[in-house]
Design an enzyme around this catalytic site. Structure first.
Site, PDB file in Angstrom:
ATOM      1  N   ILE A 106       0.914  -1.109   0.139  1.00 24.99           N
ATOM      2  CA  ILE A 106       0.094  -0.176   0.166  1.00 24.99           C
ATOM      3  C   ILE A 106       1.100   1.353   0.098  1.00 24.99           C
ATOM      4  O   ILE A 106       0.657   2.040  -0.565  1.00 24.99           O
ATOM      5  CB  ILE A 106      -0.912  -0.137   1.335  1.00 24.99           C
ATOM      6  CG1 ILE A 106      -1.733  -1.201   1.012  1.00 24.99           C
ATOM      7  CG2 ILE A 106      -1.980   1.220   1.067  1.00 24.99           C
ATOM      8  CD1 ILE A 106      -2.892  -1.540   2.306  1.00 24.99           C
ATOM      9  N   GLN A 142      12.386  -5.285   5.388  1.00 25.52           N
ATOM     10  CA  GLN A 142      12.091  -6.894   6.014  1.00 25.52           C
ATOM     11  C   GLN A 142      11.051  -7.707   5.034  1.00 25.52           C
ATOM     12  O   GLN A 142      11.211  -8.671   4.591  1.00 25.52           O
ATOM     13  CB  GLN A 142      11.761  -6.570   7.317  1.00 25.52           C
ATOM     14  CG  GLN A 142      12.793  -7.088   8.096  1.00 25.52           C
ATOM     15  CD  GLN A 142      12.296  -6.841   9.796  1.00 25.52           C
ATOM     16  OE1 GLN A 142      11.174  -7.225   9.998  1.00 25.52           O
ATOM     17  NE2 GLN A 142      13.125  -6.297  10.592  1.00 25.52           N
ATOM     18  N   GLY A 146       9.159  -5.058   2.584  1.00 24.90           N
ATOM     19  CA  GLY A 146       9.165  -4.420   1.439  1.00 24.90           C
ATOM     20  C   GLY A 146      10.182  -4.568   0.224  1.00 24.90           C
ATOM     21  O   GLY A 146      11.209  -5.367   0.505  1.00 24.90           O
ATOM     22  N   ALA A 201       4.707  -1.558   9.264  1.00 29.94           N
ATOM     23  CA  ALA A 201       4.093  -2.578  10.314  1.00 29.94           C
ATOM     24  C   ALA A 201       3.884  -4.063   9.808  1.00 29.94           C
ATOM     25  O   ALA A 201       4.276  -4.191   8.577  1.00 29.94           O
ATOM     26  CB  ALA A 201       2.642  -2.035  10.609  1.00 29.94           C
ATOM     27  N   THR A 217      -6.764  -0.458  10.408  1.00 29.48           N
ATOM     28  CA  THR A 217      -7.343  -1.376   9.857  1.00 29.48           C
ATOM     29  C   THR A 217      -8.865  -1.790  10.148  1.00 29.48           C
ATOM     30  O   THR A 217      -8.896  -1.522  11.236  1.00 29.48           O
ATOM     31  CB  THR A 217      -6.491  -2.775   9.881  1.00 29.48           C
ATOM     32  OG1 THR A 217      -7.324  -3.776   9.737  1.00 29.48           O
ATOM     33  CG2 THR A 217      -6.004  -2.857  11.362  1.00 29.48           C
ATOM     34  N   TYR A 227      -2.955  -8.401  15.482  1.00 32.84           N
ATOM     35  CA  TYR A 227      -2.782  -7.543  14.671  1.00 32.84           C
ATOM     36  C   TYR A 227      -3.550  -6.258  14.844  1.00 32.84           C
ATOM     37  O   TYR A 227      -3.394  -5.119  14.873  1.00 32.84           O
ATOM     38  CB  TYR A 227      -3.091  -8.108  13.470  1.00 32.84           C
ATOM     39  CG  TYR A 227      -3.137  -7.003  12.041  1.00 32.84           C
ATOM     40  CD1 TYR A 227      -1.917  -6.158  11.749  1.00 32.84           C
ATOM     41  CD2 TYR A 227      -4.086  -6.921  11.276  1.00 32.84           C
ATOM     42  CE1 TYR A 227      -2.273  -5.182  10.848  1.00 32.84           C
ATOM     43  CE2 TYR A 227      -4.287  -6.078  10.264  1.00 32.84           C
ATOM     44  CZ  TYR A 227      -3.207  -5.508  10.018  1.00 32.84           C
ATOM     45  OH  TYR A 227      -3.432  -4.279   9.117  1.00 32.84           O
ATOM     46  N   PHE A 250     -10.568 -21.263   3.635  1.00 32.66           N
ATOM     47  CA  PHE A 250     -10.544 -21.365   5.136  1.00 32.66           C
ATOM     48  C   PHE A 250     -11.747 -21.157   5.766  1.00 32.66           C
ATOM     49  O   PHE A 250     -12.220 -20.261   6.107  1.00 32.66           O
ATOM     50  CB  PHE A 250      -9.644 -20.337   5.663  1.00 32.66           C
ATOM     51  CG  PHE A 250      -8.122 -20.267   5.207  1.00 32.66           C
ATOM     52  CD1 PHE A 250      -7.557 -21.841   5.110  1.00 32.66           C
ATOM     53  CD2 PHE A 250      -7.473 -19.277   5.191  1.00 32.66           C
ATOM     54  CE1 PHE A 250      -6.160 -21.724   4.620  1.00 32.66           C
ATOM     55  CE2 PHE A 250      -6.212 -19.344   4.551  1.00 32.66           C
ATOM     56  CZ  PHE A 250      -5.468 -20.543   4.234  1.00 32.66           C
ATOM     57  N   ARG A 272     -15.780 -10.281   2.815  1.00 35.63           N
ATOM     58  CA  ARG A 272     -15.037  -9.048   3.063  1.00 35.63           C
ATOM     59  C   ARG A 272     -15.230  -7.957   1.808  1.00 35.63           C
ATOM     60  O   ARG A 272     -15.599  -8.130   0.861  1.00 35.63           O
ATOM     61  CB  ARG A 272     -13.239  -9.507   2.548  1.00 35.63           C
ATOM     62  CG  ARG A 272     -12.876 -10.478   3.482  1.00 35.63           C
ATOM     63  CD  ARG A 272     -12.698  -9.828   5.138  1.00 35.63           C
ATOM     64  NE  ARG A 272     -12.160 -10.744   6.061  1.00 35.63           N
ATOM     65  CZ  ARG A 272     -12.930 -11.460   6.808  1.00 35.63           C
ATOM     66  NH1 ARG A 272     -14.157 -11.274   6.733  1.00 35.63           N
ATOM     67  NH2 ARG A 272     -12.208 -12.140   7.681  1.00 35.63           N
ATOM     68  N   ARG A 282      -9.333 -20.190   9.689  1.00 34.02           N
ATOM     69  CA  ARG A 282      -8.089 -19.395  10.014  1.00 34.02           C
ATOM     70  C   ARG A 282      -8.377 -18.640  11.326  1.00 34.02           C
ATOM     71  O   ARG A 282      -9.374 -17.999  11.253  1.00 34.02           O
ATOM     72  CB  ARG A 282      -7.585 -18.616   8.928  1.00 34.02           C
ATOM     73  CG  ARG A 282      -6.406 -18.095   9.204  1.00 34.02           C
ATOM     74  CD  ARG A 282      -5.852 -17.177   7.976  1.00 34.02           C
ATOM     75  NE  ARG A 282      -6.682 -15.967   7.759  1.00 34.02           N
ATOM     76  CZ  ARG A 282      -6.178 -14.902   6.797  1.00 34.02           C
ATOM     77  NH1 ARG A 282      -5.368 -15.141   5.941  1.00 34.02           N
ATOM     78  NH2 ARG A 282      -7.050 -14.044   6.707  1.00 34.02           N
TER      79      ARG A 282
END
Ligand code: UDP
Length: 328
Positions: A12, A34, A36, A74, A116, A140, A207, A220, A281
């Protein structure tokens, strides 16, 4: 006047850079790389490092005339957060604490935060409005909510004005195919289905098929990554005009089930994709659909790419031409 974008090499973040660059905004990027990709950021001053590196943050704030921060950096995987919550507290909460502390020290008072829908948890009603209860079902969401609360108090005490953008499910890619989504390992539904279409996976695991939804799979609200980018730009503009903090949902207000997403991917790619039913999940709410009326009316947000079909077409274009992502 420069904006510091943390996590600008991520999915994003990099699309937001593309968008704000077209608007001629000045920015510099901080990313640990890490997760990106350096290639996702072009034409910007780039600092590689951690949010917890106080000397690096001092250097960035001293070397540039920074007036605002957009904070993407993040960890963002629901499943991983259930297995390793402390990683999320460290990278998300403590990382943001270091960043906000340095902003306060350097007198930077405008902050756009990548939050989020996971802050809501299992919604009491849909579509979800910003005043709905926030009871996250996974670490999260819990860590993102903790940062929102830190920002509220940072506003009261130090006058740091923040706009928290609660994204629903980011999807799609740059329509011109310059950049796209590349997570290693991939855990998001649409890229996984498209990898299966490319023959990189034998099947897609759905899932859970016993959720209280029409077809039993999770629902979603998918939102094009460039529409998210537009909202960050508008949030910056609003903070320039009016020094007022706020929280905004970003979604299209349309719910699609896992099965419907897979069917749309089949239609877009013309490829039959094998699916298998797998256990639920942990940490996944059944239905997440946004009301984004507040972002539309207060930020002037106007999503351009709201059809799921178009999001999947843009994602497919990226995956077809970059089957190994950035290849790094
Ligand atoms: N999902 C799935 N199979 C996968 C990946 C995801 O069935 O291989 C489901 C997941 O359980 C959720 C929806 O797809 O209901 C969207 O998941 P994703 O990880 O893309 O985004 P999230 O909702 O976690 O932000």
């Amino acid at each position: 006047m420069t904006t510091l974008v943390t996590g600008g090499a991520g999915y994003i973040g990099s699309h937001t850079l593309l968008y704000i660059k077209e608007k001629n905004e000045e920015f510099v990027v901080l990313d640990s790389l890490q997760t990106g990709h350096r290639e996702a950021v072009q034409g910007a001053t780039f600092y590689q490092g951690e949010l917890a590196d106080a000397d690096l943050l001092d250097k960035i704030f001293s070397e540039n005339d920074i007036s605002a921060v957009i904070h993407f950096a993040a960890d963002s995987l629901v499943g991983e957060s259930m297995k390793d919550p402390l990683k999320y507290y460290e990278n998300n909460v403590i990382g943001s604490y270091h960043l906000i502390k340095k902003m306060v020290e350097h007198g930077v008072k405008k902050f756009v935060f990548s939050s989020t829908a996971a802050t809501y948890g299992e919604p009491v009603s849909v579509p979800i409005t910003e005043d709905s209860p926030t009871i996250p079902t996974n670490p999260y969401g819990e860590t993102k909510l903790a940062i929102e609360k830190m920002l509220k108090w940072a506003d009261e005490a130090y006058g740091v004005k923040s706009i928290c953008l609660r994204y629903f499910n980011a999807a799609g890619a740059d329509p011109e195919g310059k950049i796209g989504e590349d997570h290693q390992p991939e855990s998001h539904l649409i890229p996984i289905v498209l990898q299966a279409a490319l023959g990189q996976r034998a099947h897609v695991s759905m899932f859970g098929d016993d959720y209280p939804t029409e077809d039993g799979t999770c629902v979603r609200d998918y939102i094009h990554v460039l529409d998210l980018a537009q909202a960050h730009y508008l949030a910056l503009q609003r903070l320039e005009k009016e020094e007022k903090s706020g929280i905004y949902n970003l979604g299209n207000g349309n719910g699609f089930s896992v099965k419907q997403v897979i069917e749309t991917c089949k239609a877009v790619t013309g490829i039959d994709i094998k699916t298998v039913t797998a256990p639920r999940r942990t940490g996944d709410p059944a239905v997440l659909i946004a009301s984004s009326n507040k972002a539309r009316s207060e930020l002037g947000w106007n999503p351009e790419y709201s059809s799921l079909d178009l999001m999947i077409k843009h994602a497919w274009n990226w995956h077809q031409h970059h089957p190994d992502g950035y290849g790094d």
